[in-house]
Design a protein around this motif. Sequence first.
Motif, short mmCIF file in Angstrom:
data_model
loop_
_atom_site.label_atom_id
_atom_site.label_comp_id
_atom_site.label_asym_id
_atom_site.label_seq_id
_atom_site.Cartn_x
_atom_site.Cartn_y
_atom_site.Cartn_z
N LEU A 1 33.81 48.04 35.81
CA LEU A 1 34.44 48.30 36.59
C LEU A 1 33.41 48.69 37.87
O LEU A 1 31.85 48.41 38.44
N TYR B 1 34.70 48.12 42.33
CA TYR B 1 35.59 48.52 43.55
C TYR B 1 35.64 47.12 44.46
O TYR B 1 34.92 46.50 44.50
N ARG C 1 37.24 46.74 48.20
CA ARG C 1 38.33 46.97 49.53
C ARG C 1 38.61 46.15 49.81
O ARG C 1 38.47 44.97 50.02
N GLU D 1 45.78 53.15 46.29
CA GLU D 1 44.73 52.26 44.77
C GLU D 1 45.03 51.81 44.17
O GLU D 1 46.86 52.42 43.65
N GLU E 1 44.35 49.70 40.06
CA GLU E 1 43.69 49.16 39.13
C GLU E 1 44.28 48.33 37.94
O GLU E 1 44.90 48.50 37.58
N ARG F 1 37.95 45.49 34.58
CA ARG F 1 38.59 47.02 35.58
C ARG F 1 38.27 46.55 36.65
O ARG F 1 37.39 46.29 37.54
N LEU F 2 39.21 46.53 37.99
CA LEU F 2 38.76 46.26 38.79
C LEU F 2 39.46 47.03 40.10
O LEU F 2 41.25 47.03 39.79
N ARG F 3 39.30 48.01 40.60
CA ARG F 3 39.63 49.44 41.10
C ARG F 3 40.26 48.60 42.75
O ARG F 3 38.99 47.92 43.26
N VAL F 4 40.88 48.96 42.76
CA VAL F 4 41.65 47.90 44.69
C VAL F 4 41.74 49.05 45.58
O VAL F 4 42.78 49.50 44.85
N GLY F 5 40.99 49.74 47.18
CA GLY F 5 41.91 50.23 47.46
C GLY F 5 42.13 49.49 49.15
O GLY F 5 40.85 49.31 49.72
#
Length: 110
Positions: free
Chosen positions: A65, A67, A69, A92, A94, A102-106
Motif C-alpha cells: 500500500l 499513499y 497526495r 480519497e 483506492e 494498492r494505491l490510496r490517492v487523496g
Amino acid sequence: MTEEVIPILHVADAAAAVAWYARLGFTQQWEHRFAPGLPAFVEVARNEVRLFLSEHAGDARPGTLVYLRVRDVDTLADTFGVEPTDAPWAREIELRDPDGNRLRVGTPTD
C-alpha cells in the motif's frame, strides 16, 4: 542532495505497469536490465514523486500500500471510473495496479 523515500513495487510486466501508472500521471524516467531478457527495474515519476517498479523476485511484497497526495483526486477518480470518499483528512480513492499493489490517492481537506 534532497533526502527522500522511494517505494519499490513488485510488478510482473514492467511495460504494462508503466502504461498503467501513466494513467496516474507518471512517466518513465529510465529502465535497467542486467542483460536482455532479464528482469527490469524501472523508475516512474509524477513531478517530484518517484516510484521504482521491479520485476526482480524478492524486491517487494505483492499487495503493498502506497499513499499518494495529489492536488485533484476527482480528476483521477474520473479517469479510473471510481467514486471518491471523504475522510476527515482527505478526499480519497483506492486503486489496485495490475499486480495487486494498492494505491490510496487523496487530496487533503482544508
